[in-house]
Design a protein around this motif. Structure first.
Motif, PDB file in Angstrom:
ATOM      1  N   PRO A 158      41.671  55.239  42.072  1.00 50.44           N
ATOM      2  CA  PRO A 158      42.683  55.830  41.179  1.00 50.44           C
ATOM      3  C   PRO A 158      43.862  54.899  40.891  1.00 50.44           C
ATOM      4  CG  PRO A 158      41.966  57.440  42.794  1.00 50.44           C
ATOM      5  CD  PRO A 158      41.376  56.125  43.224  1.00 50.44           C
ATOM      6  N   THR A 159      44.280  54.126  41.899  1.00 48.21           N
ATOM      7  CA  THR A 159      45.374  53.179  41.657  1.00 48.21           C
ATOM      8  C   THR A 159      44.937  52.066  40.718  1.00 48.21           C
ATOM      9  OG1 THR A 159      46.335  53.619  43.842  1.00 48.21           O
ATOM     10  CG2 THR A 159      46.977  51.575  42.754  1.00 48.21           C
ATOM     11  N   LEU A 160      43.767  51.524  40.956  1.00 50.49           N
ATOM     12  CA  LEU A 160      43.306  50.406  40.143  1.00 50.49           C
ATOM     13  C   LEU A 160      43.083  50.801  38.690  1.00 50.49           C
ATOM     14  CD1 LEU A 160      40.968  48.892  42.838  1.00 50.49           C
ATOM     15  CD2 LEU A 160      43.010  47.801  41.900  1.00 50.49           C
ATOM     16  N   ARG A 161      42.773  52.072  38.461  1.00 51.11           N
ATOM     17  CA  ARG A 161      42.607  52.524  37.072  1.00 51.11           C
ATOM     18  C   ARG A 161      43.913  52.458  36.289  1.00 51.11           C
ATOM     19  NH1 ARG A 161      38.752  56.446  39.133  1.00 51.11           N
ATOM     20  NH2 ARG A 161      40.420  58.005  39.400  1.00 51.11           N
ATOM     21  N   ARG A 162      45.037  52.360  36.977  1.00 55.61           N
ATOM     22  CA  ARG A 162      46.322  52.249  36.286  1.00 55.61           C
ATOM     23  C   ARG A 162      46.544  50.856  35.697  1.00 55.61           C
ATOM     24  NH1 ARG A 162      51.054  55.253  39.744  1.00 55.61           N
ATOM     25  NH2 ARG A 162      49.962  57.189  40.263  1.00 55.61           N
ATOM     26  N   LEU A 163      45.771  49.885  36.136  1.00 51.71           N
ATOM     27  CA  LEU A 163      45.969  48.511  35.694  1.00 51.71           C
ATOM     28  C   LEU A 163      45.183  48.216  34.422  1.00 51.71           C
ATOM     29  CD1 LEU A 163      45.550  46.783  39.166  1.00 51.71           C
ATOM     30  CD2 LEU A 163      47.662  46.837  37.832  1.00 51.71           C
ATOM     31  N   PRO A 164      45.689  47.329  33.572  1.00 51.97           N
ATOM     32  CA  PRO A 164      44.877  46.879  32.444  1.00 51.97           C
ATOM     33  C   PRO A 164      43.587  46.238  32.935  1.00 51.97           C
ATOM     34  CG  PRO A 164      47.171  46.168  32.208  1.00 51.97           C
ATOM     35  CD  PRO A 164      47.033  46.720  33.594  1.00 51.97           C
ATOM     36  N   CYS A 165      42.513  46.421  32.210  1.00 57.66           N
ATOM     37  CA  CYS A 165      41.212  45.912  32.657  1.00 57.66           C
ATOM     38  C   CYS A 165      41.114  44.390  32.638  1.00 57.66           C
ATOM     39  CB  CYS A 165      40.103  46.504  31.791  1.00 57.66           C
ATOM     40  SG  CYS A 165      39.785  48.249  32.138  1.00 57.66           S
ATOM     41  N   ASP A 166      42.066  43.723  31.996  1.00 54.86           N
ATOM     42  CA  ASP A 166      42.039  42.259  32.012  1.00 54.86           C
ATOM     43  C   ASP A 166      42.929  41.668  33.104  1.00 54.86           C
ATOM     44  OD1 ASP A 166      44.493  42.909  30.919  1.00 54.86           O
ATOM     45  OD2 ASP A 166      44.327  41.537  29.212  1.00 54.86           O
ATOM     46  N   THR A 167      43.433  42.501  34.013  1.00 56.72           N
ATOM     47  CA  THR A 167      44.224  41.996  35.137  1.00 56.72           C
ATOM     48  C   THR A 167      43.351  41.116  36.027  1.00 56.72           C
ATOM     49  OG1 THR A 167      45.558  44.020  35.140  1.00 56.72           O
ATOM     50  CG2 THR A 167      45.646  42.639  37.114  1.00 56.72           C
ATOM     51  N   PRO A 168      43.752  39.888  36.337  1.00 59.65           N
ATOM     52  CA  PRO A 168      42.962  39.056  37.252  1.00 59.65           C
ATOM     53  C   PRO A 168      42.907  39.671  38.649  1.00 59.65           C
ATOM     54  CG  PRO A 168      44.472  37.701  35.977  1.00 59.65           C
ATOM     55  CD  PRO A 168      44.869  39.133  35.741  1.00 59.65           C
ATOM     56  N   VAL A 169      41.703  39.801  39.177  1.00 62.23           N
ATOM     57  CA  VAL A 169      41.482  40.392  40.489  1.00 62.23           C
ATOM     58  C   VAL A 169      40.718  39.387  41.340  1.00 62.23           C
ATOM     59  CG1 VAL A 169      40.509  42.330  41.762  1.00 62.23           C
ATOM     60  CG2 VAL A 169      41.371  42.687  39.444  1.00 62.23           C
ATOM     61  N   PHE A 170      41.190  39.187  42.579  1.00 61.25           N
ATOM     62  CA  PHE A 170      40.536  38.291  43.537  1.00 61.25           C
ATOM     63  C   PHE A 170      39.988  39.145  44.671  1.00 61.25           C
ATOM     64  CE2 PHE A 170      43.653  35.870  41.234  1.00 61.25           C
ATOM     65  CZ  PHE A 170      43.014  34.659  40.978  1.00 61.25           C
ATOM     66  N   VAL A 171      38.677  39.018  44.922  1.00 65.90           N
ATOM     67  CA  VAL A 171      38.009  39.941  45.839  1.00 65.90           C
ATOM     68  C   VAL A 171      37.063  39.181  46.766  1.00 65.90           C
ATOM     69  CG1 VAL A 171      38.119  41.767  44.100  1.00 65.90           C
ATOM     70  CG2 VAL A 171      36.024  40.405  44.323  1.00 65.90           C
ATOM     71  N   PRO A 172      36.664  39.813  47.883  1.00 69.68           N
ATOM     72  CA  PRO A 172      35.680  39.197  48.769  1.00 69.68           C
ATOM     73  C   PRO A 172      34.306  39.096  48.117  1.00 69.68           C
ATOM     74  CG  PRO A 172      36.891  40.952  49.881  1.00 69.68           C
ATOM     75  CD  PRO A 172      37.198  41.061  48.438  1.00 69.68           C
ATOM     76  N   ALA A 173      33.514  38.173  48.626  1.00 68.84           N
ATOM     77  CA  ALA A 173      32.145  38.012  48.154  1.00 68.84           C
ATOM     78  C   ALA A 173      31.408  39.337  48.185  1.00 68.84           C
ATOM     79  CB  ALA A 173      31.418  36.990  49.033  1.00 68.84           C
ATOM     80  N   GLY A 174      30.694  39.637  47.111  1.00 67.48           N
ATOM     81  CA  GLY A 174      29.900  40.843  47.028  1.00 67.48           C
ATOM     82  C   GLY A 174      30.605  42.043  46.450  1.00 67.48           C
ATOM     83  N   LEU A 175      31.894  41.929  46.117  1.00 66.47           N
ATOM     84  CA  LEU A 175      32.660  43.084  45.660  1.00 66.47           C
ATOM     85  C   LEU A 175      32.933  43.074  44.154  1.00 66.47           C
ATOM     86  CD1 LEU A 175      33.841  45.674  46.828  1.00 66.47           C
ATOM     87  CD2 LEU A 175      35.959  44.433  47.322  1.00 66.47           C
ATOM     88  N   ALA A 176      32.596  41.986  43.465  1.00 63.28           N
ATOM     89  CA  ALA A 176      32.896  41.914  42.031  1.00 63.28           C
ATOM     90  C   ALA A 176      32.161  42.991  41.243  1.00 63.28           C
ATOM     91  CB  ALA A 176      32.533  40.531  41.489  1.00 63.28           C
ATOM     92  N   ARG A 177      30.956  43.320  41.666  1.00 64.03           N
ATOM     93  CA  ARG A 177      30.177  44.318  40.928  1.00 64.03           C
ATOM     94  C   ARG A 177      30.915  45.646  40.861  1.00 64.03           C
ATOM     95  NH1 ARG A 177      24.084  46.404  42.594  1.00 64.03           N
ATOM     96  NH2 ARG A 177      23.811  47.808  40.817  1.00 64.03           N
ATOM     97  N   TRP A 178      31.593  46.037  41.945  1.00 54.18           N
ATOM     98  CA  TRP A 178      32.352  47.294  41.968  1.00 54.18           C
ATOM     99  C   TRP A 178      33.399  47.284  40.862  1.00 54.18           C
ATOM    100  CZ3 TRP A 178      37.277  49.136  42.508  1.00 54.18           C
ATOM    101  CH2 TRP A 178      37.435  50.459  42.924  1.00 54.18           C
ATOM    102  N   PHE A 179      34.078  46.160  40.684  1.00 50.46           N
ATOM    103  CA  PHE A 179      35.124  46.063  39.671  1.00 50.46           C
ATOM    104  C   PHE A 179      34.541  45.986  38.265  1.00 50.46           C
ATOM    105  CE2 PHE A 179      37.575  45.113  43.391  1.00 50.46           C
ATOM    106  CZ  PHE A 179      38.845  45.565  43.080  1.00 50.46           C
ATOM    107  N   ARG A 180      33.463  45.252  38.112  1.00 47.03           N
ATOM    108  CA  ARG A 180      32.885  45.120  36.769  1.00 47.03           C
ATOM    109  C   ARG A 180      32.314  46.437  36.279  1.00 47.03           C
ATOM    110  NH1 ARG A 180      30.742  39.429  38.718  1.00 47.03           N
ATOM    111  NH2 ARG A 180      32.490  38.138  37.987  1.00 47.03           N
ATOM    112  N   ARG A 181      31.825  47.263  37.199  1.00 50.03           N
ATOM    113  CA  ARG A 181      31.370  48.594  36.793  1.00 50.03           C
ATOM    114  C   ARG A 181      32.525  49.422  36.255  1.00 50.03           C
ATOM    115  NH1 ARG A 181      28.205  48.971  41.715  1.00 50.03           N
ATOM    116  NH2 ARG A 181      29.771  50.436  42.501  1.00 50.03           N
ATOM    117  N   ARG A 182      33.736  49.086  36.671  1.00 45.27           N
ATOM    118  CA  ARG A 182      34.930  49.793  36.198  1.00 45.27           C
ATOM    119  C   ARG A 182      35.628  49.014  35.081  1.00 45.27           C
ATOM    120  NH1 ARG A 182      33.232  51.022  40.866  1.00 45.27           N
ATOM    121  NH2 ARG A 182      33.490  53.143  41.694  1.00 45.27           N
TER     122      ARG A 182
END
Length: 347
Positions: A158-182
């Motif tokens: 719910p918090t991340l949905r408040r951000l613009p979708c083009d906000t640069p996000v740095f995540v651990p290996a294997g977690l990018a798919r979760w963000f790209r689905r959103r």
């Protein structure tokens, strides 16, 4: 729980110093938004086995999940002092604590959020016992987000949905798919000891003594760790995320000397037989700060959500006592209230 495992051969190779330098060389920054293929599991990165059936049965039998009545009675005394965010420029490092592991870090002219959780509730946990210390509406433009791992108190949809979708996000290996689905379009996932750069600020992903899980079927399918943020002028902030105490802190300190501030978890540690492998207690957090060689420490991961059995104010009392026992300068312990801010170089 078992003792932490010895470093693997791969760990020792990663930690080997370069022949011409007292410190291991830093990795060249990887491209932003790079698409990568990862192993199916990161179980081999665990430094202690996850709880088995016997441990689960003991935990269910003892029921030590929440503080007793006396420990909860201190909730009205929790420090909550929201204030205006300090003014900064590109040469200023400032941190503001929104609560739990959520910080607003201004470094190198960027505004970076760490593990942003602005929700009142997270799955499986009572509502937060202190309000969010920084109103979302007063945040400056968010230039980047760093995520330590995928547990619900650190990765909040719910918090991340408040951000613009083009906000640069740095995540651990294997977690990018979760963000790209959103529909996030700028997601950079890194392995331990890898880095990326954004507008002159370097983002290094470093190991932690923890694990990952978000559903019944994804245990350790993504990595976990902390972040070292380094400005072009060399100012450096370490965000530990969620971690137990162990050998990684000294290695991080050798690889990234001159850490100006360590944002360290001090809560969610009781009972120790259950949580010691994955959560520092206050004394271990101070010891880890010394291992890192960090000049200052700011406690976090306490006083926001009730995740374990220690009294709610105990982490603050114990971290202050441990800091004093080590003979460290009182002004270098940034024990901020929720909503509080500090600026490097200012008192």
């Amino acid at each position: 729980m078992t003792q932490q495992s010895e470093p693997t051969t791969k760990d020792k190779e990663l930690d080997s110093p370069a022949p011409t330098s007292p410190f291991p060389p830093l990795a060249e920054p990887r491209p932003l938004d790079e698409r990568r293929v990862w192993p199916r599991t990161f179980h081999d990165r665990l430094t202690a086995p996850l709880p088995g059936l016997k441990a689960m049965a003991r935990f269910a039998r003892e029921g030590a999940v929440r503080p007793g009545r006396e420990g909860l009675a201190d909730i009205p005394l929790l420090p909550f002092e929201p204030g205006p965010l300090p003014r900064v420029d590109a040469r200023t490092v400032a941190v503001s604590w929104a609560g739990h592991a959520s910080w607003v870090v201004r470094i190198g002219g960027l505004t970076v959020l760490t593990d942003p959780v602005w929700s009142r509730r997270i799955i499986g946990t009572p509502a937060r016992i202190t309000p969010v210390g920084i109103d979302w509406e007063v945040l400056p433009r968010v230039d980047a987000v760093v995520i330590s791992h995928n547990h619900y108190d650190h990765l909040d949809a719910p918090t991340l949905r408040r951000l613009p979708c083009d906000t640069p996000v740095f995540v651990p290996a294997g977690l990018a798919r979760w963000f790209r689905r959103r529909r996030f379009t700028s997601v950079t996932e890194l392995d331990w000891w890898e880095a990326a750069e954004l507008d002159g600020v370097r983002f290094d992903f470093v190991p932690a003594h923890h694990w990952s899980k978000r559903s019944l079927t994804d245990t350790c399918r993504s990595l976990w760790g902390g972040w070292v943020l380094t400005a072009a002028d060399g100012q450096r902030v370490y965000f530990a995320g969620d971690t137990g105490y162990g050998h990684w802190f000294a290695r991080i300190g050798r690889r990234y000397p001159g850490i100006d501030l360590a944002l360290m978890p001090i809560g969610a540690y009781d009972p120790r037989w259950w949580l010691s492998d994955v959560h520092c207690d206050p004394e271990e957090a101070v010891r880890a700060t010394l291992d890192l060689g960090a000049r200052r420490m700011a406690p976090m991961h306490w006083g926001t959500f009730i995740l374990s059995a220690e009294p709610v104010l105990e982490p603050l009392r114990r971290v202050r006592e441990a800091w004093e026992k080590e003979g460290l300068e009182r002004g270098d312990l940034w024990d901020l209230p929720v909503g509080g801010s500090r600026v490097l170089g200012l008192t």
